[in-house]
Design an enzyme around this catalytic site. Structure first.
Site, PDB file in Angstrom:
ATOM      1  N   LYS A   1       6.725  -5.846  16.328  1.00 54.16           N
ATOM      2  CA  LYS A   1       7.668  -4.913  16.959  1.00 54.16           C
ATOM      3  C   LYS A   1       7.301  -4.658  18.415  1.00 54.16           C
ATOM      4  O   LYS A   1       8.178  -4.426  19.232  1.00 54.16           O
ATOM      5  CB  LYS A   1       7.754  -3.606  16.163  1.00 54.16           C
ATOM      6  CG  LYS A   1       8.469  -3.812  14.843  1.00 54.16           C
ATOM      7  CD  LYS A   1       9.157  -2.575  14.314  1.00 54.16           C
ATOM      8  CE  LYS A   1      10.032  -2.971  13.126  1.00 54.16           C
ATOM      9  NZ  LYS A   1      10.595  -1.856  12.407  1.00 54.16           N
TER      10      LYS A   1
ATOM     11  N   LYS B   1      11.885 -13.235   8.940  1.00 51.75           N
ATOM     12  CA  LYS B   1      12.415 -12.270   7.965  1.00 51.75           C
ATOM     13  C   LYS B   1      13.826 -11.830   8.350  1.00 51.75           C
ATOM     14  O   LYS B   1      14.113 -11.658   9.530  1.00 51.75           O
ATOM     15  CB  LYS B   1      11.476 -11.055   7.957  1.00 51.75           C
ATOM     16  CG  LYS B   1      11.820 -10.006   6.933  1.00 51.75           C
ATOM     17  CD  LYS B   1      10.872  -8.813   7.010  1.00 51.75           C
ATOM     18  CE  LYS B   1      11.476  -7.684   7.802  1.00 51.75           C
ATOM     19  NZ  LYS B   1      10.890  -6.371   7.563  1.00 51.75           N
TER      20      LYS B   1
ATOM     21  N   LYS C   1      17.303  -5.745   9.663  1.00 50.16           N
ATOM     22  CA  LYS C   1      18.510  -5.043  10.092  1.00 50.16           C
ATOM     23  C   LYS C   1      18.616  -4.942  11.608  1.00 50.16           C
ATOM     24  O   LYS C   1      19.693  -4.799  12.146  1.00 50.16           O
ATOM     25  CB  LYS C   1      18.645  -3.684   9.416  1.00 50.16           C
ATOM     26  CG  LYS C   1      17.453  -2.770   9.491  1.00 50.16           C
ATOM     27  CD  LYS C   1      17.776  -1.435   8.797  1.00 50.16           C
ATOM     28  CE  LYS C   1      16.817  -1.091   7.691  1.00 50.16           C
ATOM     29  NZ  LYS C   1      15.458  -0.809   8.125  1.00 50.16           N
TER      30      LYS C   1
HETATM   31  N1  AQP Z   1      13.972  -9.557   4.480  1.00 47.71           N
HETATM   32  C1  AQP Z   1      13.461  -8.777   3.552  1.00 47.71           C
HETATM   33  N2  AQP Z   1      13.107  -9.264   2.349  1.00 47.71           N
HETATM   34  C2  AQP Z   1      12.589  -8.461   1.392  1.00 47.71           C
HETATM   35  N3  AQP Z   1      12.397  -7.136   1.562  1.00 47.71           N
HETATM   36  C3  AQP Z   1      12.728  -6.605   2.753  1.00 47.71           C
HETATM   37  N4  AQP Z   1      12.654  -5.352   3.245  1.00 47.71           N
HETATM   38  C4  AQP Z   1      13.115  -5.343   4.517  1.00 47.71           C
HETATM   39  N5  AQP Z   1      13.499  -6.571   4.876  1.00 47.71           N
HETATM   40  C5  AQP Z   1      13.273  -7.382   3.807  1.00 47.71           C
HETATM   41  C6  AQP Z   1      12.191  -4.200   2.490  1.00 47.71           C
HETATM   42  O1  AQP Z   1      13.121  -3.156   2.664  1.00 47.71           O
HETATM   43  C7  AQP Z   1      12.436  -1.912   2.625  1.00 47.71           C
HETATM   44  C8  AQP Z   1      12.857  -1.037   3.736  1.00 47.71           C
HETATM   45  O2  AQP Z   1      12.411  -1.518   4.942  1.00 47.71           O
HETATM   46  P1  AQP Z   1      12.353  -0.558   6.183  1.00 47.71           P
HETATM   47  O3  AQP Z   1      13.701  -0.153   6.579  1.00 47.71           O
HETATM   48  O4  AQP Z   1      11.457   0.577   5.952  1.00 47.71           O
HETATM   49  O5  AQP Z   1      11.634  -1.414   7.265  1.00 47.71           O
HETATM   50  P2  AQP Z   1      11.531  -2.913   7.524  1.00 47.71           P
HETATM   51  O6  AQP Z   1      10.683  -3.584   6.504  1.00 47.71           O
HETATM   52  O7  AQP Z   1      11.041  -3.003   8.941  1.00 47.71           O
HETATM   53  O8  AQP Z   1      13.024  -3.427   7.381  1.00 47.71           O
HETATM   54  P3  AQP Z   1      13.921  -4.177   8.416  1.00 47.71           P
HETATM   55  O9  AQP Z   1      15.223  -4.461   7.768  1.00 47.71           O
HETATM   56  O10 AQP Z   1      13.180  -5.344   8.992  1.00 47.71           O
HETATM   57  O11 AQP Z   1      14.143  -3.067   9.526  1.00 47.71           O
HETATM   58  P4  AQP Z   1      13.884  -3.112  11.060  1.00 47.71           P
HETATM   59  O12 AQP Z   1      14.703  -4.258  11.574  1.00 47.71           O
HETATM   60  O13 AQP Z   1      14.341  -1.787  11.576  1.00 47.71           O
HETATM   61  O14 AQP Z   1      12.409  -3.325  11.253  1.00 47.71           O
HETATM   62  C9  AQP Z   1      10.939  -2.224   2.611  1.00 47.71           C
HETATM   63  O15 AQP Z   1      10.442  -2.070   1.299  1.00 47.71           O
HETATM   64  C10 AQP Z   1      10.869  -3.651   3.048  1.00 47.71           C
HETATM   65  O16 AQP Z   1       9.772  -4.324   2.474  1.00 47.71           O
END
Ligand code: AQP
Length: 330
Positions: free
Chosen positions: A114, A196, A199
């Site tokens: 990040k 990965k 969002k």
């Molecule tokens: N691609 C993925 N595959 C499997 N699990 C995923 N998670 C996120 N992306 C995937 C799981 O979703 C939960 C919530 O995640 P979060 O919102 O707390 O943060 P994150 O992991 O940083 O998710 P994003 O979508 O990648 O958000 P941004 O883009 O804002 O950083 C977690 O349990 C995560 O494992």
């Protein structure tokens, strides 16, 4: 009688939720509703580690709550709440900052990723994010944390911090275990299958959002990047096809062997259409439920309020123990 175990998890309202969030985490949440004391949180305080537009953050906080409910979480059986509504998260977050080492935080791959993506805003919150996440989990004396595999490192840190604190002050926190669903550990971008699905990915073609229309879902799968050759086979040297197979398997319930047999002799085109159909079908009920829930703001406000009250009760209990142990005057 054995005490009911506790489950905690959260999702950041930092963007529109993806099928990665759904398959990696949210889909598993309702498995625990009946037999566990469950806390599912919209972690808005984590979301501001990256700059957010205030009105969008507010809208997405409601939407994430509505999605929890649309994905099968009954507010009467689960404590559904917003992190910033329970001030003990910030309070314990600060305390745990003082029991989390600089070196440990420096090793977190999410921080490295990040900060590379947000080079103009590498703030202290982004760095100490895992200590706040540990606070989220430990406040509720959590036994099990259902998350995607990308959160494994943060979860291990939460365990280490709990063990460290317990060693200094005696039993204070339950040491949590992760629950990582083996078949949908990590969903990858459709455009860049070695990264990965996230969002906050600026390329929306690589990301399938839970609330995408069927047309959008089909278009994104049709354009998904595949690998050289034409075989539908699950293997490390075929990251694009393997990712699509994981998604298809998660939505259809079919095993990898069944999928390989089903598409034996067929091309990528047919396969991608089938994945798109399965995904759109699997999400259609959630989309319908979501539309009803999001139209009733007053109800969502009530759910948030009741959830915060229930969470507050448990969080306050843990905090009074922590405050006493570390020597704060009551
Ligand atoms: N691609 C993925 N595959 C499997 N699990 C995923 N998670 C996120 N992306 C995937 C799981 O979703 C939960 C919530 O995640 P979060 O919102 O707390 O943060 P994150 O992991 O940083 O998710 P994003 O979508 O990648 O958000 P941004 O883009 O804002 O950083 C977690 O349990 C995560 O494992």
């Amino acid at each position: 009688m054995e005490k009911m175990k506790t489950v905690f998890s959260g999702i950041q309202p930092s963007g529109n939720l993806t099928i990665g969030n759904y398959l990696g985490a949210m889909k598993n949440f309702s498995k625990f509703s009946e037999d566990y004391n469950t806390f599912y949180c919209v972690v808005d305080m984590h979301a501001i580690t990256v700059r957010q537009v205030p009105a969008e953050l507010r809208r997405r906080t409601y939407e994430t709550l509505a999605l929890y409910m649309a994905a099968g979480l009954d507010e009467k059986k689960n404590t559904l709440f917003v992190q910033s509504h329970v001030p003990q998260h910030a309070e314990l977050g600060w305390i745990l900052d003082c029991y989390t080492m600089f070196g440990e935080l420096s090793r977190m791959t999410q921080f490295k990723d990040k900060s590379a993506k947000n080079a103009q805003n590498i703030n202290a919150g982004l760095f100490t994010y895992p200590a706040l996440m540990a606070a989220d989990i430990l406040l509720y004396q959590t036994d099990i944390v259902p998350v995607g595999i990308d959160q494994k490192q943060h979860l291990e840190l939460a365990r280490d911090v709990a063990i460290r604190f317990n060693q200094i002050y005696g039993d204070t926190f339950t040491v949590p275990d992760g629950y990582i669903s083996p078949d949908t550990m990590k969903i990858m971008s459709l455009q860049e299958p070695t990264a990965k699905m996230s969002k906050s990915d600026p390329n929306p073609n690589g990301v399938v959002y839970i609330l995408d229309s069927k047309d959008d879902i089909m278009r994104k799968f049709k354009r998904a990047v595949t690998d050289s050759g034409s075989e539908i086979r699950y293997s490390e040297d075929k990251p694009g096809v393997s990712n699509l197979m994981s998604i298809y398997s998660a939505f259809s319930g079919k095993s990898m062997e069944e999928i390989e047999r089903e598409f034996d002799g067929k091309g990528y085109g047919d396969f991608k259409l089938a994945v798109g159909e399965a995904c759109a079908d699997g999400l259609s009920k959630i989309r319908e439920e979501f539309a009803k829930l999001i139209a009733d703001k007053a109800h969502l406000d009530e759910v948030m309020k009741c959830g915060a009250e229930a969470a507050f009760y448990h969080a306050r209990k843990t905090m009074s123990k922590v405050r006493r142990k570390i020597g704060f005057v009551n």
